[in-house]
Design a protein around this motif. Structure first.
Motif, mmCIF file in Angstrom:
data_model
loop_
_atom_site.group_PDB
_atom_site.id
_atom_site.type_symbol
_atom_site.label_atom_id
_atom_site.label_comp_id
_atom_site.label_asym_id
_atom_site.label_seq_id
_atom_site.Cartn_x
_atom_site.Cartn_y
_atom_site.Cartn_z
ATOM 1 N N VAL A 91 4.689 9.220 50.190
ATOM 2 C CA VAL A 91 5.040 8.944 51.589
ATOM 3 C C VAL A 91 5.881 7.709 51.488
ATOM 4 O O VAL A 91 6.863 7.424 52.287
ATOM 5 C CB VAL A 91 3.651 8.702 52.145
ATOM 6 C CG1 VAL A 91 3.843 7.836 53.363
ATOM 7 C CG2 VAL A 91 2.726 9.653 52.222
ATOM 8 N N LEU A 92 5.669 6.660 50.391
ATOM 9 C CA LEU A 92 6.425 5.420 50.443
ATOM 10 C C LEU A 92 7.993 5.899 50.126
ATOM 11 O O LEU A 92 8.650 5.225 50.685
ATOM 12 C CB LEU A 92 5.809 4.615 49.343
ATOM 13 C CG LEU A 92 4.318 3.970 49.673
ATOM 14 C CD1 LEU A 92 4.023 3.075 48.464
ATOM 15 C CD2 LEU A 92 4.467 3.227 50.966
ATOM 16 N N ALA A 93 8.037 6.827 49.200
ATOM 17 C CA ALA A 93 9.453 7.297 48.701
ATOM 18 C C ALA A 93 10.084 7.869 49.840
ATOM 19 O O ALA A 93 11.417 7.542 50.020
ATOM 20 C CB ALA A 93 9.110 8.324 47.794
ATOM 21 N N ARG A 94 9.490 8.694 50.847
ATOM 22 C CA ARG A 94 10.037 9.095 51.798
ATOM 23 C C ARG A 94 10.482 8.056 52.955
ATOM 24 O O ARG A 94 11.621 8.132 53.555
ATOM 25 C CB ARG A 94 9.241 10.264 52.608
ATOM 26 C CG ARG A 94 10.048 10.907 53.865
ATOM 27 C CD ARG A 94 9.198 11.944 54.590
ATOM 28 N NE ARG A 94 7.837 11.447 54.841
ATOM 29 C CZ ARG A 94 6.723 11.797 54.532
ATOM 30 N NH1 ARG A 94 6.446 12.468 53.445
ATOM 31 N NH2 ARG A 94 5.566 11.110 55.032
ATOM 32 N N ASP A 95 9.546 7.180 52.858
ATOM 33 C CA ASP A 95 9.953 5.872 53.895
ATOM 34 C C ASP A 95 11.221 5.227 53.383
ATOM 35 O O ASP A 95 12.184 4.789 54.068
ATOM 36 C CB ASP A 95 8.866 5.026 54.060
ATOM 37 C CG ASP A 95 7.581 5.488 54.969
ATOM 38 O OD1 ASP A 95 7.856 6.639 55.699
ATOM 39 O OD2 ASP A 95 6.533 4.962 54.710
ATOM 40 N N ALA A 96 11.296 5.072 52.114
ATOM 41 C CA ALA A 96 12.414 4.238 51.421
ATOM 42 C C ALA A 96 13.816 5.041 51.759
ATOM 43 O O ALA A 96 14.605 4.425 51.977
ATOM 44 C CB ALA A 96 12.108 3.932 50.031
ATOM 45 N N GLU A 97 13.653 6.325 51.705
ATOM 46 C CA GLU A 97 14.923 7.270 51.798
ATOM 47 C C GLU A 97 15.251 7.262 53.413
ATOM 48 O O GLU A 97 16.480 6.993 53.810
ATOM 49 C CB GLU A 97 14.567 8.808 51.360
ATOM 50 C CG GLU A 97 14.215 9.013 50.203
ATOM 51 C CD GLU A 97 13.980 10.282 49.806
ATOM 52 O OE1 GLU A 97 13.736 11.102 50.879
ATOM 53 O OE2 GLU A 97 13.768 10.858 48.561
ATOM 54 N N ARG A 98 14.298 7.221 54.471
ATOM 55 C CA ARG A 98 14.708 7.016 55.545
ATOM 56 C C ARG A 98 15.135 5.644 56.051
ATOM 57 O O ARG A 98 16.209 5.415 56.863
ATOM 58 C CB ARG A 98 13.501 7.199 56.492
ATOM 59 C CG ARG A 98 13.059 8.814 56.621
ATOM 60 C CD ARG A 98 11.752 8.957 57.386
ATOM 61 N NE ARG A 98 11.389 10.468 57.510
ATOM 62 C CZ ARG A 98 10.322 10.946 57.955
ATOM 63 N NH1 ARG A 98 9.428 9.770 58.376
ATOM 64 N NH2 ARG A 98 10.039 11.990 57.998
ATOM 65 N N LEU A 99 14.614 4.507 55.318
ATOM 66 C CA LEU A 99 15.251 3.293 55.673
ATOM 67 C C LEU A 99 16.608 3.029 55.000
ATOM 68 O O LEU A 99 17.417 2.632 55.590
ATOM 69 C CB LEU A 99 14.548 2.082 54.796
ATOM 70 C CG LEU A 99 14.806 0.728 55.094
ATOM 71 C CD1 LEU A 99 14.848 0.115 56.448
ATOM 72 C CD2 LEU A 99 13.720 -0.080 54.175
ATOM 73 N N THR A 100 16.694 3.733 53.860
ATOM 74 C CA THR A 100 18.196 3.970 53.385
ATOM 75 C C THR A 100 19.186 4.485 54.413
ATOM 76 O O THR A 100 20.244 4.114 54.617
ATOM 77 C CB THR A 100 18.239 4.529 52.153
ATOM 78 O OG1 THR A 100 17.261 3.738 50.878
ATOM 79 C CG2 THR A 100 19.732 4.772 51.409
ATOM 80 N N ALA A 101 18.826 5.577 55.086
ATOM 81 C CA ALA A 101 19.429 6.311 56.048
ATOM 82 C C ALA A 101 19.880 5.403 57.143
ATOM 83 O O ALA A 101 21.097 5.378 57.646
ATOM 84 C CB ALA A 101 18.898 7.371 56.465
ATOM 85 N N VAL A 102 18.906 4.609 57.710
ATOM 86 C CA VAL A 102 19.009 3.490 58.919
ATOM 87 C C VAL A 102 19.995 2.586 58.337
ATOM 88 O O VAL A 102 20.803 2.100 59.143
ATOM 89 C CB VAL A 102 17.626 3.169 59.375
ATOM 90 C CG1 VAL A 102 17.845 1.863 60.040
ATOM 91 C CG2 VAL A 102 16.912 4.177 59.786
ATOM 92 N N ARG A 103 19.713 2.023 57.181
ATOM 93 C CA ARG A 103 20.906 1.123 56.856
ATOM 94 C C ARG A 103 22.211 1.561 56.603
ATOM 95 O O ARG A 103 23.006 0.849 57.136
ATOM 96 C CB ARG A 103 20.465 0.502 55.373
ATOM 97 C CG ARG A 103 19.135 -0.487 55.293
ATOM 98 C CD ARG A 103 18.710 -0.640 54.095
ATOM 99 N NE ARG A 103 17.751 -1.768 53.794
ATOM 100 C CZ ARG A 103 17.071 -2.182 52.880
ATOM 101 N NH1 ARG A 103 17.223 -1.223 51.690
ATOM 102 N NH2 ARG A 103 16.289 -2.962 52.548
ATOM 103 N N ALA A 104 22.353 2.639 56.223
ATOM 104 C CA ALA A 104 23.567 3.446 56.171
ATOM 105 C C ALA A 104 24.397 3.649 57.257
ATOM 106 O O ALA A 104 25.555 3.592 57.386
ATOM 107 C CB ALA A 104 23.610 4.870 55.271
#
Length: 323
Positions: A97-110
């Motif tokens: 769950v945390l890893a998926r959140d981190a990936e989505r946050l990376t996408a938002v930042r990108a």
């Protein structure tokens, strides 16, 4: 001062819910707007807002409105913050769950970074024209010169140098000047302006304001001119800029006072709609600098933006300027 048992229970109760723990883990990485959290968590705004309200009431996050947006960040300092920090440090980042959140946050930042890069590339050639729509350049530059002092400066560092205007303004009084920017288009324009000004002791580099890789206390004058309102974490940029200021040196921050011109978010990629004195002062103090002056310049036209100039210093004796 330690937490009482009842206070500790309240903190743990606020953090001890799956979505709220995920929110805390995300805010440990970045300050985020409510809608950004909704995207990462894939939850509705009312639901996320309820969780944020509980976290704020427990003293675990800070809420700060910015125009029509509302941002959140982890509370800085206090026993509650320490308890949350210890808890987050023990989380496994590989948790699905945390890893998926981190990936989505990376996408938002990108997405943020791509939109900003496209904007700067599109508008690089008329950047000074865009600025002039909102403020009187002559008045701002006169105030910056006053804040910087007569010089000479041993080393000037301009973070987010854009078209190089601060370098051409202050560079003639510097033994060495360095401008950093992430936009290659901006750097190319700045190089032309610096060359036209005859500044042969001025260097321009591709660099990140969050990680300049410059030595600590390397400059006696650091300038951050109209940069903070584009950034996701302006406090981190202030901290990095302050790190570069040597004993007796100065940091000058130029940006807007709080305003409500929402169109600047969509049309000009502004993330923050200005900054209050208390907010900038808190960041500078936390970074080890003392605010010694602030100035406000009214807009050049009705409905425009007020420009603020904050000047801060690091205690100690300045180094002598090289002969």
């Amino acid at each position: 001062m330690r937490l009482s048992a009842a206070e500790a229970v309240e903190v743990l109760r606020a953090a001890g819910e799956p979505t709220r723990l995920r929110i805390l883990a995300l805010l440990a990485r970045d300050e985020l707007a409510v809608l950004e959290l909704c995207r990462v968590l894939d939850q509705s705004q009312p639901r996320v807002s309820r969780h944020l309200k509980l976290l704020a009431e427990a003293g675990l996050v800070e809420r700060f409105p910015d125009g029509a947006w509302v941002f959140y960040r982890l509370t800085n300092g206090g026993q509650e913050a320490e308890l949350v920090s210890e808890t987050l440090a023990r989380l496994d980042p590989a948790d699905p769950v945390l890893a998926r959140d981190a990936e989505r946050l990376t996408a938002v930042r990108a997405e943020r970074a791509d939109a900003a890069a496209e904007y700067f590339a599109r508008n690089a050639a008329r950047w000074d024209e865009i600025r002039s729509l909102y403020v009187s350049d002559a008045a701002v530059e006169a105030a910056i010169l006053e804040a910087a002092g007569p010089g000479p400066y041993r080393r000037l560092v301009d973070l987010g140098s854009g078209t190089g205007r601060m370098l051409t303004l202050l560079g003639p009084q510097a033994d060495h000047a360095l401008g950093l920017d992430l936009s290659q288009q901006m750097l190319n324009i700045a190089r032309n302006h610096v060359a036209e000004a005859g500044l042969d002791r001025c260097e321009l580099r591709h660099g990140d304001i969050f990680g300049t890789r410059l030595p600590a206390e390397a400059a006696d004058l650091v300038v951050v001119h109209q940069v903070l309102h584009y950034l996701a974490d302006p406090a981190a940029a202030v901290k990095e800029a302050a790190r570069i200021v040597e004993a007796g040196g100065r940091l000058i921050i130029v940006d807007f006072a709080p305003h409500s011109l929402e169109f600047l978010r969509e049309q000009h990629q502004h993330r923050r709609l200005g900054f209050a004195d208390a907010e900038i002062g808190r960041w500078l103090t936390a970074a080890g600098l003392k605010v010694c002056a602030s100035a406000a310049l009214p807009p050049a036209q009705a409905g425009g933006l007020t420009v603020k100039i904050w000047t801060a210093e690091r205690a100690g004796q300045p180094q002598r300027t090289a002969a």
